[in-house]
Design an enzyme around this catalytic site. Structure first.
Site, PDB file in Angstrom:
ATOM      1  N   PHE A 427       0.818  -1.214   0.000  1.00 63.31           N
ATOM      2  CA  PHE A 427       0.000   0.000   0.000  1.00 63.31           C
ATOM      3  C   PHE A 427       0.854   1.267   0.000  1.00 63.31           C
ATOM      4  O   PHE A 427       1.866   1.352   0.700  1.00 63.31           O
ATOM      5  CB  PHE A 427      -0.856   0.039   1.275  1.00 63.31           C
ATOM      6  CG  PHE A 427      -2.289  -0.421   1.087  1.00 63.31           C
ATOM      7  CD1 PHE A 427      -2.865  -0.528  -0.158  1.00 63.31           C
ATOM      8  CD2 PHE A 427      -3.059  -0.724   2.195  1.00 63.31           C
ATOM      9  CE1 PHE A 427      -4.179  -0.933  -0.313  1.00 63.31           C
ATOM     10  CE2 PHE A 427      -4.382  -1.135   2.062  1.00 63.31           C
ATOM     11  CZ  PHE A 427      -4.941  -1.236   0.808  1.00 63.31           C
ATOM     12  N   GLU A 428       0.414   2.287  -0.757  1.00 62.41           N
ATOM     13  CA  GLU A 428       0.982   3.630  -0.707  1.00 62.41           C
ATOM     14  C   GLU A 428       2.504   3.639  -0.850  1.00 62.41           C
ATOM     15  O   GLU A 428       3.202   4.388  -0.169  1.00 62.41           O
ATOM     16  CB  GLU A 428       0.529   4.356   0.570  1.00 62.41           C
ATOM     17  CG  GLU A 428      -0.979   4.530   0.638  1.00 62.41           C
ATOM     18  CD  GLU A 428      -1.428   5.285   1.878  1.00 62.41           C
ATOM     19  OE1 GLU A 428      -0.621   6.036   2.453  1.00 62.41           O
ATOM     20  OE2 GLU A 428      -2.594   5.120   2.268  1.00 62.41           O
ATOM     21  N   GLY A 429       2.995   2.782  -1.729  1.00 64.58           N
ATOM     22  CA  GLY A 429       4.426   2.673  -1.954  1.00 64.58           C
ATOM     23  C   GLY A 429       4.976   1.404  -1.352  1.00 64.58           C
ATOM     24  O   GLY A 429       5.052   1.279  -0.130  1.00 64.58           O
TER      25      GLY A 429
END
Length: 644
Positions: A427-429
């Site tokens: 998630f998110e990178g």
């Protein structure tokens, strides 16, 4: 009629073009100090985090009132329903909306609760302990959905128009990823073509993994505006109403964990978006996205810390109940070591997310590295904590909560937690992308000083000028890394038994900075290819950040229990740091890379013999798409918040 721009495949760009866009989108300056940036430069600026920041008494009281109400409501939610039905019941969403959970950080003037980042983190920790999908619902809406970009870059008119709806429970989402575009947005294929009347844009494209997208009323869409007369073009952020004609949610995706997540595939076909819905201006989309993530990433470490707290509770109770060879398993050293790891690591995760949240609220520090480190480190460590709990629970850890309950035992969902936590490393990178992002920020001062020395395509003349410039920087900087407070036995005495660990952090930060310099001197422009080296550099800094956060928090709490937990963590962390330092120079990176090259060439396919691949022939590795009207019925649905 709009000027049409064909959309069929992701944009083809070179590696240099992709890197240039990423560089253009990052925040180039450092207008505020950064504890983590200084740490990577060998400067232990404890004054930036100590004394530990605190919320004001008014903010704390306001947060406690809300969290008390939220706790009461969460006690009425049955998280197993979400797991069993793979969906959050509408009444749960309405209940959260009634409490104001969709506007926790939205200012009161727009109908929100106006609470702090710290309070928001604690709320996510609480709801996530009932079922992690609830935390994802709220964080996808508020951390990266419409509210945060609007707070950062929205006009007063946009805020007045959209934020009250968000606060009342209009679910939002953030749409960037495409079937063939993830962490490389230079290849973004979704287009937003200005209309002939100049009043709107026409969106065409397909977005993948749109968390909350199935139930969203509003979304932030990243799309490429073609450069033309009067339009600077580039990747741009748009607020889009999901009931606009031409939008189709083509499917709801299913995953190994987070089974209640409303994540889909969304198609845009000739979707008209008013020019008033552009956020921040054309070409500013990626810069807004990165700025949003500076605080948006903090939702993950808060939920990871919450998971650690639950793991510790289960480990403690189970290890005292389960008897093997005449005594509780917690009294056997093999299990005791695991429990100690869970306890110490949970304290550190909680310290990291608390400190990062307070730094965000204060606003006096640049926290882009701190937020990224918190996300990276907590997502990795929480998975290890959950795995250790599964081992402590044995077969019961692998058994589902539903199965345990069916045969009369306590419904402890360890296997679900392991599945649910795993996505946080993506998630998110992803961890790998976070390593590169943090490494880029950590070596920023070196790149600024070295200039063309760090550019592979620079000519000899440019490199010679850069060498002269770099010599001046390093002549001043390197001597500062020789000695410091970490070598003075009386330093940090106010921390008592934790003082030796802070002295270690100070000494080690200088060693880390020297190691980074050695790497740059050895590989120069090729350093960016040494991703194993850079990853270890980042991980060492993450451990030092966690140690500092734990010591500073324990000193603030001023209890024996806090000091014991922080000290145990520091001892464990120091061992990991020393292993990482050893691996900087003694590793198998080159051999592994060569072996992988052989694998990719098909050199070792004989090793794959003797098995069947059931996935073969089921479809392409990456689904193709073309612009055009959807051929399937939309699976989008709406959840009325009941808030008007």
């Amino acid at each position: 009629m709009a000027r049409r721009c064909p959309v069929a495949k992701p944009v083809k760009v070179t590696e240099q073009e992709a890197r240039a866009l990423a560089e253009e989108s990052r925040e180039a300056g450092w207008d505020k100090p950064s504890f983590a940036k200084e740490l990577y430069l060998g400067r232990f600026r404890l004054d930036l985090v100590h004394p530990h920041p605190r919320s004001t008494p008014e903010a704390e009281a306001k947060a406690e009132r809300f969290l008390g109400q939220l706790r009461e409501y969460c006690a009425t939610i049955d998280g197993s329903v979400i797991e069993r039905e793979s969906r959050i019941p509408d009444e749960y969403v309405k209940g959260l909306a009634a409490l104001g959970c969709f506007g926790i950080k939205i200012p009161e003037e727009y109908g929100g609760l106006g609470l702090t980042q710290v309070a928001y983190n604690r709320a996510l920790m609480l709801v996530g302990s009932v079922n992690p999908t609830l935390g994802v619902l709220l964080s996808a809406h508020q951390s990266i959905g419409v509210p945060e970009p609007l707070k950062l870059a929205g006009t007063p008119e946009q805020k007045a128009r959209f934020l009250p709806r968000c606060a009342k429970g209009a679910i939002t989402a953030f749409l960037l990823t495409e079937p063939d575009v993830g962490s490389d947005p230079a290849r973004l294929a979704t287009t937003a073509v200005p209309t002939d009347d100049g009043e709107a844009y026409e969106l065409d494209g397909v977005k993948l993994w749109t968390t909350n997208g199935v139930v969203a009323e509003l979304v932030v869409v990243m799309a490429r505006v073609p450069k033309s007369e009067g339009h600077r073009g580039g990747v741009t952020a748009f607020i889009v109403e999901m009931d606009t004609p031409g939008i189709t949610v083509e499917r709801r995706n299913a995953f190994m964990g987070l089974r209640g997540i409303e994540n889909g595939v969304t198609r845009f076909h000739r979707v008209r978006v008013p020019k008033e819905n552009v956020v921040g201006g054309e070409g500013k989309g990626l810069k807004i996205a990165l700025a949003t993530l500076n605080t948006g990433r903090l939702s993950i470490p808060s939920m990871c810390a919450g998971a650690g707290k639950w793991c510790l509770k289960i480990a403690r109770e189970w290890a005292g109940e389960r008897v093997q060879w005449g005594k509780p398993i917690g009294e056997h050293a093999a299990v005791a070591n695991k429990i100690a790891f869970i306890a110490a690591t949970t304290y550190a995760m909680d310290s990291v997310q608390e400190l990062s949240g307070h730094l965000s609220d204060e606003g006096r520090n640049d926290i882009r590295i701190e937020a990224a480190l918190a996300k990276l480190w907590a997502s990795e460590m929480s998975c290890r904590v959950a795995d250790e709990l599964m081992q402590i629970r044995g077969g019961r850890g692998y058994e589902t909560a539903e199965s345990l309950a069916a045969r009369g035992e306590r419904a402890v969902g360890v296997e679900q937690l392991v599945r649910d936590l795993r996505i946080n490393r993506i998630f998110e990178g992803s961890t790998e992308i976070m390593h590169l992002l943090i490494a880029r920020e950590a070596v920023d001062a070196h790149l600024s000083a070295a200039g063309a020395l760090a550019e592979a395509d620079a000519d000899l003349s440019a490199k010679a000028k850069a060498a002269a410039k770099a010599s001046g920087f390093y002549a001043k900087w390197l001597p500062q890394l020789v000695t410091g407070r970490g070598q003075v036995p009386t330093s940090f005495a106010e921390f008592g038994r934790l003082a030796p660990h802070l002295r270690y952090v100070e000494r080690t930060s200088r060693k880390l900075a020297r190691s980074t310099f050695y790497g740059m001197a050895r590989w120069q422009a090729a350093l960016e290819k040494r991703q194993g080296f850079l990853g270890r550099i980042v991980d060492i800094g993450a451990e030092l950040f966690a140690m500092a956060a734990s010591c500073v928090r324990a000193e603030m709490q001023d209890t024996a229990e806090a000091r014991e937990l922080a000290e145990a963590f520091c001892h464990q962390s120091r061992l990991r740091v020393e292993r990482l330092f050893d691996a900087l120079w003694t590793n198998t990176d080159d051999g592994d890379y060569a072996l992988t090259a052989g694998v990719l060439r098909g050199r070792y396919t004989s090793l794959e013999e003797g098995v069947l691949d059931p996935s073969e022939g089921t479809g392409p590795w990456i689904s193709g798409w073309t612009a055009g009207k959807s051929t399937v019925e939309s699976v989008a649905r709406r959840v009325s918040s009941g808030q008007g």
